[in-house]
Design an enzyme around this catalytic site. Structure first.
Site, PDB file in Angstrom:
ATOM      1  CE1 TYR A   1      29.356 118.127   7.888  1.00  0.00           C
ATOM      2  CE2 TYR A   1      31.210 118.590   6.464  1.00  0.00           C
ATOM      3  CZ  TYR A   1      29.853 118.422   6.638  1.00  0.00           C
ATOM      4  OH  TYR A   1      29.001 118.532   5.559  1.00  0.00           O
TER       5      TYR A   1
ATOM      6  CG  ASP B   1      30.494 136.766  13.073  1.00  0.00           C
ATOM      7  OD1 ASP B   1      30.703 136.057  12.071  1.00  0.00           O
ATOM      8  OD2 ASP B   1      29.374 137.232  13.360  1.00  0.00           O
TER       9      ASP B   1
ATOM     10  N   GLY C   1      25.963 126.477  11.891  1.00  0.00           N
ATOM     11  CA  GLY C   1      27.335 126.916  12.147  1.00  0.00           C
ATOM     12  C   GLY C   1      27.740 128.106  11.305  1.00  0.00           C
ATOM     13  CB  VAL C   2      31.046 129.069   9.982  1.00  0.00           C
ATOM     14  CG1 VAL C   2      31.472 127.942   9.073  1.00  0.00           C
ATOM     15  CG2 VAL C   2      31.667 130.379   9.541  1.00  0.00           C
ATOM     16  CG  ASP C   3      26.911 126.588   5.112  1.00  0.00           C
ATOM     17  OD1 ASP C   3      26.993 127.539   4.321  1.00  0.00           O
ATOM     18  OD2 ASP C   3      26.492 125.454   4.788  1.00  0.00           O
TER      19      ASP C   3
END
Ligand code: ADP
Length: 189
Positions: free
Chosen positions: A137, A24, A46-48
């Site tokens: 994406y 992470d 997601g990661v955002d």
């Protein structure tokens, strides 16, 4: 100059070590973490989403100020903010939405280059990247991992006054980790 490393998850390029970890990105002990953001810098999934949750609301405020001042961030570009509750700063970049066009590759490579430029210009030592564009994406991981790896290795191979100590790829799932491992093996001398 590339040097062989004992560890299959690291590669030394000049003064910098590229490392691969499965994990992470929000828990990494580095100077800056890269966020695979969207053009509005509004925080998404997601990661955002994970970075915004970990950083707290001040990150959103910092992003909003940038967008009000400079407009939406085009794909391939990068900006840096403080990390709020995170000890690391956050470099926001917008990856290409994959459509199979040749320019997707250039845009993805620009993301990595522009993030590294910001980190280097701020004299940071350690920066962590997620796998940009390979989630929502939809950039195929088999194509994206070699682009990421080659772009970072090429950047680190250029002579410069300040060189980073570590560029860490933090891969969230095992399949992604394996793709980056394979990409690293392909560029290993
Ligand atoms: P994009 O919109 O650029 O595709 P995503 O966040 O959807 O961005 O996915 C990019 C990559 O980040 C994917 O491999 C996803 O699994 C991964 N990811 C999601 N959460 C985290 C996290 N907390 N740390 C590192 N990587 C993450």
């Amino acid at each position: 100059m590339n040097e062989r490393s004992d560890n299959t998850n690291s590669l030394r390029i000049g003064e910098t070590t590229i490392t691969l970890v499965e994990g992470d990105i929000t828990t990494q002990d580095v100077d800056a973490i890269v966020n695979a953001a969207n053009s509005g810098l509004i925080g998404g999934g997601g990661v955002d989403g994970a970075i915004h949750r970990a950083a707290g609301p001040t990150l959103k405020d910092a992003c909003q100020i940038i967008v009000e001042r400079e407009g939406r961030l085009p794909a391939g570009q990068a900006v840096m903010t403080d990390g709020g509750r995170l000890s690391a700063r956050v470099i926001h970049t917008v990856g290409p939405r994959y459509r199979g066009r040749p320019m997707d590759r250039d845009t993805l490579a620009s993301c990595y280059r522009n993030c590294l430029c910001l980190a280097r210009d701020a004299s940071l030592r350690r920066v962590a990247f997620p796998s940009i564009s390979t989630g929502a994406y939809r950039y195929p991981i088999e194509e994206a991992a070699p682009i990421a790896m080659k772009t970072v290795a090429h950047f680190l191979g250029q002579p410069t006054e300040h060189q980073l100590a570590e560029v860490r790829f933090v891969l969230f799932d095992h399949r992604t980790f394996l793709a980056y491992q394979q990409a690293m093996e392909r560029i290993r001398p």
